[in-house]
Design an enzyme around this catalytic site. Structure first.
Site, mmCIF file in Angstrom:
data_model
loop_
_atom_site.group_PDB
_atom_site.id
_atom_site.type_symbol
_atom_site.label_atom_id
_atom_site.label_comp_id
_atom_site.label_asym_id
_atom_site.label_seq_id
_atom_site.Cartn_x
_atom_site.Cartn_y
_atom_site.Cartn_z
ATOM 1 N N GLY A 40 24.207 15.421 -14.204
ATOM 2 C CA GLY A 40 23.691 16.281 -13.142
ATOM 3 C C GLY A 40 22.274 16.001 -12.673
ATOM 4 N N GLU A 95 16.040 18.235 -16.155
ATOM 5 C CA GLU A 95 17.378 18.835 -16.112
ATOM 6 C C GLU A 95 17.686 19.351 -14.710
ATOM 7 O OE1 GLU A 95 20.208 18.846 -16.949
ATOM 8 O OE2 GLU A 95 20.698 20.262 -18.544
ATOM 9 N N ASP A 96 18.963 19.421 -14.393
ATOM 10 C CA ASP A 96 19.357 19.904 -13.069
ATOM 11 C C ASP A 96 19.306 21.431 -12.978
ATOM 12 O OD1 ASP A 96 21.479 20.185 -14.838
ATOM 13 O OD2 ASP A 96 22.997 19.370 -13.482
ATOM 14 N N ASP A 99 21.384 27.390 -17.078
ATOM 15 C CA ASP A 99 22.313 28.484 -16.823
ATOM 16 C C ASP A 99 22.240 29.437 -18.017
ATOM 17 O OD1 ASP A 99 24.405 29.778 -15.459
ATOM 18 O OD2 ASP A 99 25.920 28.680 -16.572
ATOM 19 N N PHE A 148 27.479 29.939 -8.249
ATOM 20 C CA PHE A 148 27.830 28.579 -8.646
ATOM 21 C C PHE A 148 27.443 27.650 -7.495
ATOM 22 C CE2 PHE A 148 30.204 24.819 -9.686
ATOM 23 C CZ PHE A 148 29.991 24.741 -11.056
ATOM 24 N N ASP A 155 27.748 19.224 -9.657
ATOM 25 C CA ASP A 155 29.134 19.023 -9.236
ATOM 26 C C ASP A 155 29.994 20.260 -9.406
ATOM 27 O OD1 ASP A 155 29.111 18.906 -12.144
ATOM 28 O OD2 ASP A 155 31.189 18.233 -11.959
HETATM 29 P P1 IMP Z 1 23.871 25.931 -19.976
HETATM 30 O O1 IMP Z 1 22.436 26.216 -19.575
HETATM 31 O O2 IMP Z 1 24.011 25.414 -21.379
HETATM 32 O O3 IMP Z 1 24.763 27.097 -19.711
HETATM 33 O O4 IMP Z 1 24.501 24.780 -19.127
HETATM 34 C C1 IMP Z 1 23.879 24.101 -18.135
HETATM 35 C C2 IMP Z 1 24.871 23.118 -17.550
HETATM 36 O O5 IMP Z 1 25.987 23.790 -16.960
HETATM 37 C C3 IMP Z 1 24.199 22.357 -16.423
HETATM 38 O O6 IMP Z 1 23.542 21.199 -16.910
HETATM 39 C C4 IMP Z 1 25.336 22.078 -15.488
HETATM 40 O O7 IMP Z 1 25.987 20.890 -15.869
HETATM 41 C C5 IMP Z 1 26.297 23.237 -15.692
HETATM 42 N N1 IMP Z 1 26.119 24.276 -14.645
HETATM 43 C C6 IMP Z 1 25.634 25.519 -14.814
HETATM 44 N N2 IMP Z 1 25.602 26.209 -13.662
HETATM 45 C C7 IMP Z 1 26.062 25.370 -12.708
HETATM 46 C C8 IMP Z 1 26.246 25.488 -11.283
HETATM 47 O O8 IMP Z 1 25.978 26.523 -10.630
HETATM 48 N N3 IMP Z 1 26.752 24.396 -10.659
HETATM 49 C C9 IMP Z 1 27.062 23.236 -11.307
HETATM 50 N N4 IMP Z 1 26.886 23.084 -12.638
HETATM 51 C C10 IMP Z 1 26.399 24.135 -13.339
HETATM 52 MG MG MG Z 2 23.302 19.185 -16.652
#
Ligand code: IMP
Ligand code: MG
Length: 173
Positions: A40, A95-96, A99, A148, A155
Protein backbone atom coordinates in the site's frame (compact mmCIF):
# COMPACT_ATOMS: atom_id res chain seq x y z
CA UNK A 1 -18.26 4.37 -11.99
CA UNK A 2 -18.78 7.08 -9.39
CA UNK A 3 -15.78 8.77 -7.86
CA UNK A 4 -16.19 10.35 -4.49
CA UNK A 5 -12.80 12.00 -4.16
CA UNK A 6 -12.02 12.82 -0.55
CA UNK A 7 -8.41 13.98 -0.98
CA UNK A 8 -7.26 15.42 -4.29
CA UNK A 9 -3.95 14.85 -6.03
CA UNK A 10 -2.91 18.47 -5.35
CA UNK A 11 -3.74 18.28 -1.64
CA UNK A 12 -1.69 15.09 -1.33
CA UNK A 13 1.29 16.56 -3.18
CA UNK A 14 1.22 19.74 -1.08
CA UNK A 15 1.25 17.83 2.22
CA UNK A 16 4.00 15.53 0.98
CA UNK A 17 6.14 18.56 0.10
CA UNK A 18 5.71 19.93 3.63
CA UNK A 19 6.47 16.54 5.19
CA UNK A 20 9.56 16.10 3.00
CA UNK A 21 10.86 19.49 4.16
CA UNK A 22 10.18 18.67 7.78
CA UNK A 23 12.00 15.32 7.54
CA UNK A 24 14.92 16.91 5.67
CA UNK A 25 15.39 19.46 8.45
CA UNK A 26 14.93 17.05 11.33
CA UNK A 27 17.28 14.35 9.99
CA UNK A 28 19.93 16.55 8.40
CA UNK A 29 23.38 15.02 8.96
CA UNK A 30 21.93 11.73 10.24
CA UNK A 31 21.92 8.31 8.54
CA UNK A 32 18.28 7.99 7.48
CA UNK A 33 16.45 4.86 6.36
CA UNK A 34 12.88 5.01 5.04
CA UNK A 35 11.09 1.68 5.44
CA UNK A 36 7.99 1.25 3.35
CA UNK A 37 5.36 -1.37 4.12
CA UNK A 38 4.28 -3.05 0.88
CA UNK A 39 2.18 -2.93 -1.02
CA UNK A 40 0.00 0.00 0.00
CA UNK A 41 2.75 2.53 0.80
CA UNK A 42 4.77 2.22 -2.40
CA UNK A 43 3.39 5.35 -4.08
CA UNK A 44 3.54 7.45 -0.92
CA UNK A 45 7.18 6.40 -0.42
CA UNK A 46 8.06 7.18 -4.05
CA UNK A 47 6.65 10.71 -3.81
CA UNK A 48 7.84 11.40 -0.27
CA UNK A 49 11.46 10.36 -0.88
CA UNK A 50 11.65 12.76 -3.83
CA UNK A 51 10.68 15.65 -1.54
CA UNK A 52 13.48 14.75 0.89
CA UNK A 53 16.58 16.77 0.12
CA UNK A 54 19.08 14.96 2.38
CA UNK A 55 20.73 11.59 1.65
CA UNK A 56 18.59 8.61 2.64
CA UNK A 57 18.26 4.90 2.01
CA UNK A 58 15.13 2.95 1.18
CA UNK A 59 13.95 -0.42 2.47
CA UNK A 60 10.84 -2.52 1.90
CA UNK A 61 8.94 -4.85 4.18
CA UNK A 62 5.96 -7.00 3.49
CA UNK A 63 3.95 -8.20 6.44
CA UNK A 64 0.89 -10.31 7.00
CA UNK A 65 -1.54 -10.03 9.88
CA UNK A 66 -3.17 -13.08 11.40
CA UNK A 67 -5.63 -11.41 13.72
CA UNK A 68 -8.59 -13.32 14.98
CA UNK A 69 -11.55 -12.09 16.95
CA UNK A 70 -10.62 -9.54 19.55
CA UNK A 71 -6.84 -9.99 19.74
CA UNK A 72 -5.38 -6.53 19.45
CA UNK A 73 -1.78 -7.27 18.51
CA UNK A 74 0.95 -9.86 18.34
CA UNK A 75 0.13 -11.69 15.15
CA UNK A 76 2.12 -10.02 12.40
CA UNK A 77 4.44 -12.16 10.32
CA UNK A 78 7.24 -10.62 8.25
CA UNK A 79 7.02 -12.03 4.71
CA UNK A 80 9.78 -9.86 3.27
CA UNK A 81 12.36 -8.04 5.34
CA UNK A 82 14.67 -5.05 4.90
CA UNK A 83 18.33 -5.94 4.34
CA UNK A 84 19.88 -3.08 6.33
CA UNK A 85 21.15 -3.56 9.89
CA UNK A 86 19.10 -0.80 11.49
CA UNK A 87 21.45 -0.27 14.46
CA UNK A 88 23.24 2.17 12.17
CA UNK A 89 20.16 4.16 11.09
CA UNK A 90 17.48 6.57 12.14
CA UNK A 91 14.44 4.73 10.79
CA UNK A 92 11.16 6.16 9.54
CA UNK A 93 8.44 3.64 8.76
CA UNK A 94 6.37 4.90 5.82
CA UNK A 95 2.78 3.57 5.89
CA UNK A 96 -0.30 4.18 3.78
CA UNK A 97 -2.99 4.07 6.46
CA UNK A 98 -3.41 3.31 10.13
CA UNK A 99 -6.74 1.70 10.78
CA UNK A 100 -7.00 -0.50 13.90
CA UNK A 101 -3.29 0.14 14.49
CA UNK A 102 -2.56 -3.54 15.03
CA UNK A 103 -0.19 -4.02 12.10
CA UNK A 104 2.05 -1.08 12.89
CA UNK A 105 1.98 -1.72 16.60
CA UNK A 106 3.59 -5.10 15.94
CA UNK A 107 5.97 -3.89 13.24
CA UNK A 108 7.24 -1.13 15.54
CA UNK A 109 7.74 -3.61 18.41
CA UNK A 110 9.69 -5.91 16.12
CA UNK A 111 11.92 -3.15 14.72
CA UNK A 112 12.55 -1.62 18.16
CA UNK A 113 14.09 -4.93 19.24
CA UNK A 114 16.70 -4.46 16.50
CA UNK A 115 17.92 -1.35 18.28
CA UNK A 116 17.75 1.44 15.66
CA UNK A 117 19.27 4.86 16.46
CA UNK A 118 15.68 6.13 16.47
CA UNK A 119 12.31 5.02 15.09
CA UNK A 120 9.38 7.09 13.88
CA UNK A 121 6.26 6.42 11.84
CA UNK A 122 4.84 8.58 9.07
CA UNK A 123 1.44 7.70 7.67
CA UNK A 124 -0.41 9.22 4.76
CA UNK A 125 -3.83 8.52 6.29
CA UNK A 126 -5.07 8.00 9.81
CA UNK A 127 -8.47 6.62 10.82
CA UNK A 128 -8.39 7.19 14.61
CA UNK A 129 -12.03 6.14 15.10
CA UNK A 130 -11.13 2.57 14.22
CA UNK A 131 -8.20 2.18 16.60
CA UNK A 132 -8.08 -0.86 18.92
CA UNK A 133 -4.51 -0.26 20.16
CA UNK A 134 -3.07 2.92 21.62
CA UNK A 135 -0.83 3.30 18.58
CA UNK A 136 -0.09 6.84 17.43
CA UNK A 137 1.92 7.89 14.39
CA UNK A 138 4.62 10.54 14.80
CA UNK A 139 3.55 12.22 11.55
CA UNK A 140 0.14 11.86 9.93
CA UNK A 141 -0.69 13.77 6.74
CA UNK A 142 -4.49 13.39 6.74
CA UNK A 143 -7.00 12.28 9.36
CA UNK A 144 -10.08 10.72 7.79
CA UNK A 145 -13.40 9.42 9.14
CA UNK A 146 -14.29 5.73 9.27
CA UNK A 147 -14.62 5.17 5.51
CA UNK A 148 -13.09 2.53 3.28
CA UNK A 149 -10.86 4.39 0.85
CA UNK A 150 -8.91 3.48 -2.27
CA UNK A 151 -6.31 5.10 -4.50
CA UNK A 152 -2.78 6.43 -4.18
CA UNK A 153 -1.51 2.93 -3.33
CA UNK A 154 -4.54 1.73 -1.38
CA UNK A 155 -6.56 -1.09 -2.86
CA UNK A 156 -9.83 -2.91 -2.74
CA UNK A 157 -9.24 -6.46 -3.92
CA UNK A 158 -5.91 -5.32 -5.44
CA UNK A 159 -7.63 -2.74 -7.65
CA UNK A 160 -7.56 1.09 -7.66
CA UNK A 161 -3.99 1.45 -6.34
CA UNK A 162 -3.14 3.52 -9.41
CA UNK A 163 -5.69 6.29 -8.80
CA UNK A 164 -3.75 9.56 -8.23
CA UNK A 165 -6.15 10.65 -5.44
CA UNK A 166 -7.92 9.15 -2.42
CA UNK A 167 -11.54 8.21 -3.02
CA UNK A 168 -14.21 6.62 -0.89
CA UNK A 169 -14.86 3.14 -2.18
CA UNK A 170 -18.42 2.48 -3.14
CA UNK A 171 -19.88 -0.76 -4.49
CA UNK A 172 -20.88 0.62 -7.87
CA UNK A 173 -17.29 1.48 -8.74
P1 IMP B 1 -4.47 -2.00 10.77
O1 IMP B 1 -4.04 -0.61 11.18
O2 IMP B 1 -3.61 -3.09 11.35
O3 IMP B 1 -5.92 -2.24 11.01
O4 IMP B 1 -4.31 -2.24 9.23
C1 IMP B 1 -3.86 -1.32 8.34
C2 IMP B 1 -3.92 -1.95 6.96
O5 IMP B 1 -5.26 -2.28 6.59
C3 IMP B 1 -3.44 -0.94 5.94
O6 IMP B 1 -2.03 -1.01 5.77
C4 IMP B 1 -4.23 -1.30 4.72
O7 IMP B 1 -3.56 -2.30 3.99
C5 IMP B 1 -5.53 -1.87 5.26
N1 IMP B 1 -6.61 -0.85 5.26
C6 IMP B 1 -7.19 -0.29 6.34
N2 IMP B 1 -8.13 0.60 6.00
C7 IMP B 1 -8.15 0.63 4.65
C8 IMP B 1 -8.90 1.39 3.68
O8 IMP B 1 -9.78 2.23 3.99
N3 IMP B 1 -8.63 1.13 2.38
C9 IMP B 1 -7.69 0.22 1.98
N4 IMP B 1 -6.95 -0.49 2.86
C10 IMP B 1 -7.18 -0.30 4.18
MG1 MG C 1 -0.52 -1.15 4.39
Amino acid sequence: MTENIIISKDEIQQKIKETGMLISKKYDGKPLLLVSILKGAFIFLADLCREITIPCEIGFMRVKSYYEGTSSSGDVKILMDIDQDIRNYHVIIVEDIIDTGRTLYDVVEKLKKRDPLSLEVVTLLDKPERRVTDFKADMSLFTIPDLFVVGYGLDCGEKYRNLPYIAEYSEDQ
